[in-house]
Scaffold this motif. Structure first.
Motif, PDB file in Angstrom:
ATOM      1  N   TYR B  18       0.828  -1.214   0.000  1.00  0.00           N
ATOM      2  CA  TYR B  18       0.000   0.000   0.000  1.00  0.00           C
ATOM      3  C   TYR B  18       0.864   1.266   0.000  1.00  0.00           C
ATOM      4  CZ  TYR B  18      -3.466  -3.516   1.156  1.00  0.00           C
ATOM      5  OH  TYR B  18      -4.250  -4.634   1.121  1.00  0.00           O
ATOM      6  N   CYS B  19       0.282   2.349  -0.521  1.00  0.00           N
ATOM      7  CA  CYS B  19       1.008   3.613  -0.594  1.00  0.00           C
ATOM      8  C   CYS B  19       1.264   4.140   0.823  1.00  0.00           C
ATOM      9  CB  CYS B  19       0.188   4.667  -1.339  1.00  0.00           C
ATOM     10  SG  CYS B  19      -0.433   4.154  -2.933  1.00  0.00           S
ATOM     11  N   CYS B  22      -1.607   5.220   3.491  1.00  0.00           N
ATOM     12  CA  CYS B  22      -2.870   4.556   3.119  1.00  0.00           C
ATOM     13  C   CYS B  22      -3.502   3.896   4.345  1.00  0.00           C
ATOM     14  CB  CYS B  22      -2.594   3.508   2.058  1.00  0.00           C
ATOM     15  SG  CYS B  22      -4.054   2.516   1.669  1.00  0.00           S
ATOM     16  N   CYS B  52      -7.718  -2.196  -4.182  1.00  0.00           N
ATOM     17  CA  CYS B  52      -6.358  -2.114  -3.652  1.00  0.00           C
ATOM     18  C   CYS B  52      -6.054  -3.257  -2.688  1.00  0.00           C
ATOM     19  CB  CYS B  52      -6.129  -0.778  -2.965  1.00  0.00           C
ATOM     20  SG  CYS B  52      -5.776   0.522  -4.154  1.00  0.00           S
ATOM     21  N   ASN B 122     -12.902   5.136   1.146  1.00  0.00           N
ATOM     22  CA  ASN B 122     -11.952   6.228   0.891  1.00  0.00           C
ATOM     23  C   ASN B 122     -12.428   7.136  -0.247  1.00  0.00           C
ATOM     24  OD1 ASN B 122     -11.389   4.720  -1.377  1.00  0.00           O
ATOM     25  ND2 ASN B 122      -9.441   3.937  -0.606  1.00  0.00           N
ATOM     26  N   CYS B 213      -6.801   7.885   1.154  1.00  0.00           N
ATOM     27  CA  CYS B 213      -6.125   7.461  -0.068  1.00  0.00           C
ATOM     28  C   CYS B 213      -5.327   8.671  -0.554  1.00  0.00           C
ATOM     29  CB  CYS B 213      -7.139   7.035  -1.123  1.00  0.00           C
ATOM     30  SG  CYS B 213      -6.390   6.617  -2.708  1.00  0.00           S
ATOM     31  N   THR B 215      -2.774   9.088  -2.251  1.00  0.00           N
ATOM     32  CA  THR B 215      -2.333   9.054  -3.653  1.00  0.00           C
ATOM     33  C   THR B 215      -3.390   9.645  -4.580  1.00  0.00           C
ATOM     34  OG1 THR B 215      -1.121   7.052  -3.135  1.00  0.00           O
ATOM     35  CG2 THR B 215      -1.494   7.506  -5.469  1.00  0.00           C
ATOM     36  N   ASN B 216      -4.619   9.172  -4.446  1.00  0.00           N
ATOM     37  CA  ASN B 216      -5.646   9.638  -5.372  1.00  0.00           C
ATOM     38  C   ASN B 216      -6.331  10.923  -4.904  1.00  0.00           C
ATOM     39  OD1 ASN B 216      -5.586   7.698  -7.577  1.00  0.00           O
ATOM     40  ND2 ASN B 216      -6.112   6.218  -5.969  1.00  0.00           N
TER      41      ASN B 216
HETATM   42  S1  SF4 Z   1      -4.228   3.997  -4.167  1.00  0.00           S
HETATM   43 FE1  SF4 Z   1      -5.138   4.799  -2.303  1.00  0.00          FE
HETATM   44  S2  SF4 Z   1      -6.258   3.077  -1.402  1.00  0.00           S
HETATM   45 FE2  SF4 Z   1      -4.849   2.242  -2.920  1.00  0.00          FE
HETATM   46  S3  SF4 Z   1      -3.015   1.692  -1.793  1.00  0.00           S
HETATM   47 FE3  SF4 Z   1      -2.686   3.765  -2.565  1.00  0.00          FE
HETATM   48  S4  SF4 Z   1      -3.437   5.111  -0.955  1.00  0.00           S
HETATM   49 FE4  SF4 Z   1      -4.203   3.071  -0.518  1.00  0.00          FE
END
Ligand code: SF4
Lengths: 351, 252
Positions: B18-19, B22, B52, B122, B213, B215-216
Motif C-alpha cells: 500500500y502507498c 494509506c 487495492c 476512501n 487514499c 495518492t488519489n
Molecule cells: S491507491 Fe489509495 S487506497 Fe490504494 S493503496 Fe494507494 S493510498 Fe491506498
C-alpha cells in the motif's frame, strides 16, 4: 418423477447439501424441491438469492468451504451466472450448474429450446476455460448425469454444466434413482477453506498479476481439460452399424430423432444416430470414425445449427453435413424429421 | 528486554504494497491484532475484494477466498452457511460494496447473514486510478468527475451503512476512521465487537472505516488525515449507527 425433481433428488443423493438459486421458468421445480428437501438433510442449506449473480457467488463460497453445491437456472439467468462460472474455473472449484434452457435470445420464451449450446460448450464467460457439459435426453439420464456430475466436478475441481431444456425439466418418467452417498464417504478436500486449524493457512484466488505465472495457471487448466477430453467423452449410437446416413442430435432432439429413425428403419431406410452425451468434451473421434464409412450426416437441433460446427470439425471434410432445425422453442416431431431424412436419403440415392 | 510491540501473528511477514499514508495498512494491522487477541486465527475465514486490498491474502496468515468485484457478501454467505461455526468476514472498498455489490450487500444484511463486513470507505476507486466512487462527496475532484462531483450531473453520494442499518437483519453497524490514534483505537474496538457479536450469532455486522487514499486525493498523508475530519466525516458522520444487542462492552 418430473425431470426437475429428478435433478434435485439425484443431487441430494450425490451429497449436495447447498443450493442457491433464483426463480426463472422453466426450472422453478428445482429450487422448490430443494427448499423442501434440503432443510431435512443434515447441514442442508437452501437460499433463494437476490439474483443469479449472487446465487452463483454463494455457490463459490460453499464450494470454497468444501461442500457439494448446485445452482440451476434457464438461459437469461445462466447468462448472469457467467461471471461466477469463469471464477469457478479459474479458482478450480467444483459445482454443478443446471440450465433448463428456453427459447432465446433475450427473454425469448419459456418453450424448450437448445439455443444455449454455444454458451454452454464455448465457455460463455471471460477467459480461457472449459466446462464439462452433459446433454441428458431422459429423466433417467438427468438422474445419472446429475449424480455423476458431482463426482466429476470434485475429481477435476471444475464446474459441470447440465444442459437440459424446458421439455426435459417438465416431463414425467419412471426413474431408478442412484444410491444415496453418505457424506463421510466423499473424498476429503485438502484445499478447502475451513479455518487454518492445525495446518498452514490457505488462500484461493484467481488474480495472478505476473503473466508468466498466469500462463502457467492457464496451461495447468489446459492439461486438466486435455485429461477430461481423453477420459470423459460419452456418446451412444442407435442403428449405427449399417447406416448410410447418420443423424447427430443431442438431448431431447435426439430422443425425437430416435422416433423418426425407428419409423424409417421399418421402411428399410438405413439411417442411424450418434448422440453426444457430453457436449464438451465433444465426441469428435467417434464422428470422425463414422465419417470414414458414412458419407452423409444429418444434424438435428432445436436451434439454428450451433452443433453443426462441432460435427464438421469431427468429420474433417470426409462427408457431407446437412442440417435441419427449429429454433425459438418449436418442438420437432418425429414425423417431420422422418420426412426430411427420407427426402435427403432418396435425393442422395442411398436407397 | 521485554518486547512490547510486534507484528500480529495472524499477519504474514510480507511487506504491504500500500502507498504511504494509506488506511489499508492500518486496518489490516487492526484486524490482525483483533484476530490474535480473540484467538481466531484457526477459525476465521476472510473474503478479500477486488481493489487495492485484492492481495490481502498475501498479508493475512488465515484462510482467505477471493471474491470477484462486489460479490464478497454472497461468497461469504456461501462460506458461512457451509461452515457456520467459523468466523467469516469480508473486506471491501466503497466501489466494491456500495456500487457494484450493492445488491449483495443489502441482501446479506437483510437476511441477517451472520458475517462481518469491514467496509473501507476512501471515496475513490483507488486501484484503478482514482475514479469517482459511489461515496465521492459533492464537490470532490476525481479522474471521472474532473470538475468536482455535482448532484445534477453525477448525482449524490450514497450512505450505504445508514441504509443497511434500517434492515432488521443487521445487528451492529458503526462508522469509524483511522486518521488519529483515538479513532484507530475506536476502529479496533469496533472490529472486535463485530466479530464477537458474530460469534454470539447476532447476524450481520459492519464496520465502515473512513480511510485515507493520499495518492488519489492528491494530498500528503497529514493533509489527508485532516480532510477526513474536516470534510469527509461531515458527509459520513462517525459513530454507532446501529447496536441491537446494545451491549457496550467489547472483547477487551
Ligand atoms: S491507491 Fe489509495 S487506497 Fe490504494 S493503496 Fe494507494 S493510498 Fe491506498
Amino acid at each position: 418423477m418430473r425431470g426437475n425433481h429428478v435433478v434435485g433428488e439425484a443431487a441430494i443423493r450425490a451429497g449436495c447439501r447447498y443450493y442457491f438459486g433464483y426463480p426463472i421458468t422453466p426450472q422453478n421445480e428445482i429450487p422448490e424441491y430443494m427448499s423442501e428437501k434440503l432443510p431435512e438433510a443434515e447441514g442442508g442449506v437452501f437460499i433463494q438469492a437476490e439474483s443469479e449473480i449472487a446465487s452463483i457467488h454463494m455457490v463459490i463460497g460453499a464450494s470454497m468451504a468444501g461442500g457439494r453445491v448446485m445452482t440451476s437456472s434457464s438461459g437469461p439467468g445462466i447468462s448472469l451466472k457467467q461471471e461466477g462460472i469463469s471464477f469457478l474455473c479459474a479458482l478450480e472449484l467444483p459445482a454443478v450448474i443446471v440450465n433448463m434452457s428456453r427459447g432465446g435470445p433475450g427473454l425469448g420464451n419459456i418453450a424448450p429450446s437448445q439455443s444455449d449450446y454455444f454458451q454452454a460448450t464455448r465457455g460463455g464467460g471471460h477467459g480461457d476455460y472449459r466446462t464439462i457439459v452433459f446433454g441428458p435426453n431422459s429423466c433417467q439420464e438427468l438422474a445419472d448425469l446429475t449424480y455423476e456430475g458431482f463426482n466429476l466436478a470434485d475429481k477435476y475441481r471444475t464446474p459441470v454444466l447440465i444442459l437440459g431444456d424446458g421439455m426435459l425439466g417438465q416431463m414425467m418418467e419412471p426413474v431408478e434413482l442412484p444410491q444415496e452417498i453418505p457424506l463421510k464417504k466423499l473424498p476429503a478436500k485438502d484445499w478447502a477453506l475451513t479455518g487454518a486449524k492445525g495446518r498452514p493457512s490457505r488462500f484461493i484466488r484467481s488474480l495472478i498479476l505476473d503473466p508468466i505465472k498466469e500462463e502457467e495457471h492457464n496451461w495447468k487448466l489446459m492439461r486438466k481439460y486435455e485429461k477430461i477430453i481423453r477420459e470423459e467423452v460419452k456418446w451412444e449410437t442407435y442403428f449405427a452399424d449399417d447406416a448410410k446416413m447418420m443423424v447427430i442430435a443431442f438431448g431431447i432432439a435426439a430422443r425425437i430423432a430416435k422416433g423418426a429413425i425407428k419409423r424409417l428403419r421399418e421402411e428399410g431406410v438405413k439411417v442411424g444416430l450418434l448422440r453426444p452425451i457430453t457436449l464438451w468434451p465433444f465426441p469428435f473421434k467417434a464422428i470422425k470414425d463414422f465419417s470414414k464409412k458414412v458419407k452423409h450426416f444429418f444434424v438435428f437441433e432445436m436451434n439454428m445449427g450451433q452443433m453443426v460446427e462441432d460435427v464438421k470439425l469431427g468429420i474433417e471434410g470426409n462427408a457431407e453435413v446437412h442440417f435441419y432445425g427449429r429454433p425459438g422453442g418449436v418442438i420437432l416431431t418425429p414425423l417431420e424429421i422422418a420426412r426430411v431424412i427420407s427426402s435427403q436419403y432418396y435425393q442422395k440415392r442411398l436407397g | 528486554m521485554k518486547k512490547i510491540f510486534s507484528r500480529p501473528k495472524s499477519l504474514k511477514t510480507t511487506p504491504f504494497h500500500y502507498c504511504p499514508g494509506c488506511g489499508h495498512s492500518i486496518i489490516h494491522r487492526l484486524i490482525g491484532e483483533v484476530i490474535d487477541e480473540m484467538n481466531l486465527q484457526e477459525k476465521i475465514i476472510g473474503v478479500p475484494p477486488a481493489g487495492c486490498a485484492v492481495l490481502a491474502y498475501n498479508y493475512f496468515d488465515i484462510d482467505m477466498g477471493e471474491a470477484s468485484h462486489g460479490r464478497a457478501a454472497a461468497v461469504a454467505t456461501g462460506l458461512k452457511r457451509a461452515v457456520p461455526d467459523r468466523v467469516v468476514f469480508t473486506y471491501q472498498g466503497d466501489g466494491d460494496m456500495a456500487a457494484i455489490g450493492t445488491a449483495e450487500s443489502i441482501h446479506a444484511a437483510a437476511r441477517g447473514e451472520n458475517i462481518t463486513t469491514i467496509f473501507v470507505n476512501n471515496g475513490v476507486y483507488g486501484m484503478t486510478g482514482g475514479q469517482m466512487a459511489p461515496t465521492t462527496i459533492l464537490g470532490q475532484n476525481t479522474t471521472t468527475s474532473p470538475r468536482g462531483r455535482k448532484e445534477k450531473v453525477e448525482g449524490f453520494p450514497i450512505n450505504l451503512s445508514e441504509m443497511l442499518a434500517i434492515a432488521p437483519g443487521s445487528s451492529y453497524i458503526e462508522r469509524t476512521a483511522v486518521n488519529t490514534p483515538a479513532n484507530i483505537l475506536k476502529t479496533k474496538k469496533a472490529i472486535a465487537k463485530a466479530f464477537r457479536l458474530q460469534i454470539q450469532g447476532y447476524g450481520f455486522t459492519l464496520v465502515e472505516v473512513l480511510s485515507a487514499c493520499p495518492t488519489n486525493w492528491k494530498m500528503d498523508p497529514l493533509k489527508a488525515s485532516k480532510w477526513i475530519d474536516e470534510v469527509m466525516a461531515s458527509h459520513f458522520p462517525l459513530g454507532v449507527l446501529k447496536d441491537t444487542p446494545g451491549d457496550k462492552k467489547d472483547a477487551h
